[in-house]
Scaffold this motif. Structure first.
Motif, PDB file in Angstrom:
ATOM      1  N   GLY A  67       0.795  -1.382   0.151  1.00  0.00           N
ATOM      2  CA  GLY A  67      -0.280  -0.060   0.054  1.00  0.00           C
ATOM      3  C   GLY A  67       0.812   1.451  -0.026  1.00  0.00           C
ATOM      4  O   GLY A  67       2.185   1.079  -0.023  1.00  0.00           O
ATOM      5  N   PRO A  68       0.440   2.326   0.200  1.00  0.00           N
ATOM      6  CA  PRO A  68       1.219   3.786  -0.088  1.00  0.00           C
ATOM      7  C   PRO A  68       2.012   3.823   1.310  1.00  0.00           C
ATOM      8  O   PRO A  68       2.987   4.275   0.856  1.00  0.00           O
ATOM      9  N   LEU A  69       1.664   3.059   2.284  1.00  0.00           N
ATOM     10  CA  LEU A  69       2.601   3.258   3.501  1.00  0.00           C
ATOM     11  C   LEU A  69       3.594   2.302   3.473  1.00  0.00           C
ATOM     12  O   LEU A  69       4.425   2.240   4.473  1.00  0.00           O
ATOM     13  N   SER A  70       3.194   0.844   2.888  1.00  0.00           N
ATOM     14  CA  SER A  70       4.062   0.022   2.926  1.00  0.00           C
ATOM     15  C   SER A  70       5.657  -0.013   2.697  1.00  0.00           C
ATOM     16  O   SER A  70       6.338  -0.517   3.652  1.00  0.00           O
ATOM     17  N   PRO A  71       5.914   0.839   1.637  1.00  0.00           N
ATOM     18  CA  PRO A  71       7.289   1.074   1.619  1.00  0.00           C
ATOM     19  C   PRO A  71       7.875   1.470   2.843  1.00  0.00           C
ATOM     20  O   PRO A  71       9.216   0.856   3.184  1.00  0.00           O
ATOM     21  N   ARG A  72       7.445   2.630   3.628  1.00  0.00           N
ATOM     22  CA  ARG A  72       8.217   3.165   5.015  1.00  0.00           C
ATOM     23  C   ARG A  72       7.889   2.042   6.039  1.00  0.00           C
ATOM     24  O   ARG A  72       9.045   1.639   6.467  1.00  0.00           O
TER      25      ARG A  72
ATOM     26  N   GLU B 177       8.675   5.021  15.282  1.00  0.00           N
ATOM     27  CA  GLU B 177       7.883   5.737  13.891  1.00  0.00           C
ATOM     28  C   GLU B 177       6.674   4.581  13.472  1.00  0.00           C
ATOM     29  O   GLU B 177       5.825   5.162  12.737  1.00  0.00           O
TER      30      GLU B 177
ATOM     31  N   VAL C 104       3.268   5.141  14.080  1.00  0.00           N
ATOM     32  CA  VAL C 104       2.509   5.910  13.592  1.00  0.00           C
ATOM     33  C   VAL C 104       1.739   5.631  12.332  1.00  0.00           C
ATOM     34  O   VAL C 104       0.924   5.894  12.111  1.00  0.00           O
ATOM     35  N   HIS C 105       2.556   4.474  11.498  1.00  0.00           N
ATOM     36  CA  HIS C 105       1.932   4.004  10.449  1.00  0.00           C
ATOM     37  C   HIS C 105       1.313   2.734  10.374  1.00  0.00           C
ATOM     38  O   HIS C 105       0.579   2.392   9.599  1.00  0.00           O
TER      39      HIS C 105
ATOM     40  N   PRO D   8       3.898  11.315   9.895  1.00  0.00           N
ATOM     41  CA  PRO D   8       2.772  10.491   9.120  1.00  0.00           C
ATOM     42  C   PRO D   8       3.003  10.617   7.569  1.00  0.00           C
ATOM     43  O   PRO D   8       2.393   9.998   6.781  1.00  0.00           O
TER      44      PRO D   8
ATOM     45  N   VAL E  29       4.269   9.959   4.760  1.00  0.00           N
ATOM     46  CA  VAL E  29       5.386   9.038   4.068  1.00  0.00           C
ATOM     47  C   VAL E  29       4.590   8.228   2.689  1.00  0.00           C
ATOM     48  O   VAL E  29       5.409   7.476   2.099  1.00  0.00           O
ATOM     49  N   GLY E  30       3.265   8.443   2.619  1.00  0.00           N
ATOM     50  CA  GLY E  30       2.563   7.883   1.573  1.00  0.00           C
ATOM     51  C   GLY E  30       3.135   8.075   0.345  1.00  0.00           C
ATOM     52  O   GLY E  30       3.306   9.025  -0.122  1.00  0.00           O
ATOM     53  N   TYR E  31       3.310   6.773  -0.546  1.00  0.00           N
ATOM     54  CA  TYR E  31       4.056   6.862  -1.642  1.00  0.00           C
ATOM     55  C   TYR E  31       3.381   6.352  -2.646  1.00  0.00           C
ATOM     56  O   TYR E  31       2.416   5.131  -2.786  1.00  0.00           O
TER      57      TYR E  31
ATOM     58  N   ASP F 174      -1.554  10.805   0.515  1.00  0.00           N
ATOM     59  CA  ASP F 174      -0.128  10.531   0.294  1.00  0.00           C
ATOM     60  C   ASP F 174       0.512  11.600  -0.001  1.00  0.00           C
ATOM     61  O   ASP F 174       0.237  12.743  -0.312  1.00  0.00           O
TER      62      ASP F 174
END
Ligand code: SF4
Lengths: 284, 383
Positions: free
Chosen positions: A168-173, A240, A243-244, B99, B101-103, B136
């Motif tokens: 998902g969008p947050l998964s890379p981090r 961190e 947070v995600h 927060p 960081v959405g990619y 994002d």
């Protein structure tokens, strides 16, 4: 600017000119010698440009050392896919081929190159389609959360849950922070055990993760590779991650549900092609 | 029958396929808006690189695969491991919060790399973000589109970051170093010129959904290696002026018809390529055609325009002062050529009313130079 890359580039340009001249003159002995020199120069160039060690001095010398410090165990002889499997099992997250190679170099003996990794990935799907389930695991791509198509350049293991293999969008981090924790734990493990020792490459890998996590490195000016504290990295990464993690998990779980409903077994492993996606959208 | 401007432009190009505008041609437009040769070549979609090469003046850039590879390796490194290095720098420079960081990877859409598909997805995601849907922050290689002179141009920034003060920021990742917080001005300028086109395209895209231009920042974020290390650092570049210039030039581009009317009947830059694509037109004839269109060369052309070596040699042959750069040119206001400047200095040429003061200054300078040459202590300096 007179950095080593510039010098090499000039050298390569000179060699190419010399090769052209030698070819025109039909001097085949000189041609062979020049070609060999060109190959060496080009290899040195790639090694230099490829070093993603953020410190000033490129670590080429160290890389060229044979991994003699590590006892050449049975592990060194394993096929590339098993090397990759081991590195991924250590990380427990989808990873780019480059990171897989880095983790392998840091913790395991034997050789695994980025080019081997890419040919590997092509083979896996072919082998699965020919005889599904004949192997205990397959290396397969991560899946994108929305289209459920193969994610660009991220490798996972077929035995992982779908949630773990979706991006998902947050998964890379999230995966980066998780990876940092896993690497720190592996190093801590080897400190605790009397007969293993973490390699300098492992410490450097940890440091490279740590410098990009708030609070993971010491604020003292002299802080560098040697002073990274695995426990501090783990704490900072967890902070961190908190947070995600929930949002990320919700996205992945939802996509995984959809994938189980909509995709065939092969697709769940290797991703849906764009044609499948269009088809699904038309039906919806 | 009188040919329409479009027909005349097609005739200028000849049967070769039309070259589209791109970030580089837009940069050349912004840097040298008054050059008629560039305007006509670009508007007609002529292949400037091929034309320059055929006249024997290969473009000064676009050849170093090394530079390209270095740039790509640096960009890959910055974006590796979930954009770890990039996030650190953006957190430092743009004060991104934890927060954010959405990619979103816009390099392809489910394996489909076509510009149209990527553009559709980019539009969808960025418009939604601007409206407050979606959380994002990092949009990797979005595909933007800008209509220039009636033709669409696809443009691809390295990255667009969002939600910094609820605005989009164009991020340019470059492999030239920032040393002591300074980078080479020419390189920064080249990088920001491209970024200006992205800003304008981004604004055009959002405007189509009724979102105002203030949603896109005029400030570009430049990411480059710090000092001589491989570690990236960030810097802001204020692009307000450049964006305004380019916007104005783009609005004017429609008036190309007026320019084309000034060209001689039957003029063409056609290379007369054979089946294998090799140009058959005599180079001399092509050069003569080019010479019919005025060009305003100055040294910055070397950074932006494929024709630069050709135009430089032409300007030198004409004794134009432009080859010496804008500083010299401004100091010698009213004097147009090197020959004229030398003539005034030597007193072999009588100045007109505008040139009287300049002639005095030039003669003074010439006298000083002679004295220096003749003084015994200046032997070394005179060599
Ligand atoms: S290089 Fe020549 S054609 Fe290009 S902008 Fe400069 S003067 Fe014009």
């Amino acid at each position: 600017m007179s950095d080593p890359l510039d010098a090499l580039e000039e050298n390569i340009a000179t060699l190419r000119r010399a090769i052209r001249d030698a070819a025109t003159a039909g001097d085949s002995i000189r041609l062979d010698e020049l070609r060999a020199r060109l190959r060496r120069a080009e290899r040195a160039w790639s090694a230099l440009v490829d070093t993603d060690d953020p410190s000033t001095a490129p670590a080429t010398a160290e890389r060229m050392d044979p991994p003699s410090s590590a006892p050449v165990s049975r592990g060194a002889m394993l096929p590339a896919r098993e090397h990759a499997h081991r590195a991924l099992m250590l990380l427990q997250t989808p990873a780019a081929p480059k990171l897989i190679v880095n983790v392998h170099e840091a913790f395991f003996p034997g050789e695994l190159s980025a080019s081997k990794m890419s040919s590997l990935r092509r083979d896996e799907e072919r082998s699965y389609r020919a005889a599904p389930g004949a192997r205990p695991y397959y290396l397969c791509p991560a899946l994108t959360y929305d289209l459920l198509s193969p994610a660009r350049a991220l490798v996972t293991i077929s035995t992982w849950r779908l949630e773990q293999r979706i991006i998902g969008p947050l998964s890379p981090r999230v995966d980066f922070l998780t990876g940092a924790i896993r690497i720190a734990e592996a190093i801590r493990g080897s400190i605790d055990s009397p007969d293993t020792e973490a390699s300098p490459t492992a410490w450097r890998l940890l440091w490279r993760f740590a410098v990009n996590i708030p609070g993971a490195t010491s604020t003292k000016p002299a802080a560098d590779v040697g002073t990274t504290d695995p426990n501090q990295v783990i704490d900072a990464a967890r902070a961190e991650l908190d947070v995600h993690a929930d949002t990320d998990h919700a996205t992945r779980a939802e996509s995984a549900r959809r994938a189980r409903k909509q995709l065939s077994d092969v697709q769940q492993l290797f991703g849906a092609s764009l044609r499948d996606v269009r088809h699904r959208q038309a039906e919806a | 029958m009188i040919a329409t401007p479009d027909q005349r432009l097609d005739a200028l190009r000849g049967p070769a396929p039309r070259m589209h505008h791109n970030a580089r041609t837009l940069a050349a437009l912004e840097n040298n808006p008054r050059c008629m040769l560039r305007a006509v070549l670009d508007a007609s979609g002529s292949d400037k690189a091929a034309i320059a090469a055929h006249t024997g003046y290969q473009a000064p850039f676009g050849q170093s695969s090394f530079a390209l590879a270095r740039g790509n390796v640096f960009e890959t490194m910055v974006k590796a491991n979930g954009c770890a290095e990039l996030l650190r720098v953006l957190r430092e420079t743009l004060q991104l919060t934890l927060p954010e960081v959405g990619y979103q990877d816009l390099n392809d859409v489910g394996g489909d790399g076509r510009a149209e598909s990527r553009h559709a997805r980019t539009t969808h995601l960025l418009t939604a973000a601007a409206r407050g849907h979606g959380s994002d922050t990092l949009y990797d290689h979005p595909m933007l589109r800008l209509v220039v002179g009636g033709h669409p141009v696809f443009l691809e920034p390295d990255l667009v970051a969002f939600r910094v003060d609820d605005r989009f920021h164009v991020v340019e990742i470059k492999s030239f170093p920032i040393v002591d917080d300074q980078a080479a001005p020419a390189q920064v300028r080249a990088a920001t010129t491209h970024a200006c086109a992205y800003i304008i395209a981004l604004r055009a895209m959002l405007a189509a959904s009724g979102i105002g231009p203030e949603s896109v920042s005029d400030t570009i974020v430049l990411i480059a290696p710090k000092d001589f290390t491989n570690r990236p650092t960030g810097a802001f570049v204020d692009a307000r002026k450049q964006v305004a210039t380019l916007t104005r030039q783009l609005e004017r581009i429609q008036r190309i018809g007026d320019l084309v009317e000034l060209l001689p009947e039957g003029l063409t830059f056609d290379l007369a390529a054979d089946d294998t694509g090799r140009p058959q037109r005599p180079a001399q004839e092509l050069a003569e055609a080019l010479d019919q269109v005025p060009a305003t060369y100055y040294p910055e052309c070397l950074n932006h325009c494929e024709m630069a070596f050709y135009c430089r040699s032409r300007a030198r042959a004409d004794g134009s002062l432009d080859v010496l750069g804008s500083a010299v040119r401004e100091q010698l206001g009213g004097v147009d050529t090197v020959t004229m400047a030398l003539g005034l200095a030597r007193g072999t040429l009588t100045p007109n009313d505008d040139q009287v003061e300049m002639a005095v200054a030039l003669r003074h300078a010439a006298r000083l130079r002679v004295e220096l040459h003749n003084s015994p202590g200046a032997a070394g300096a005179a060599s």
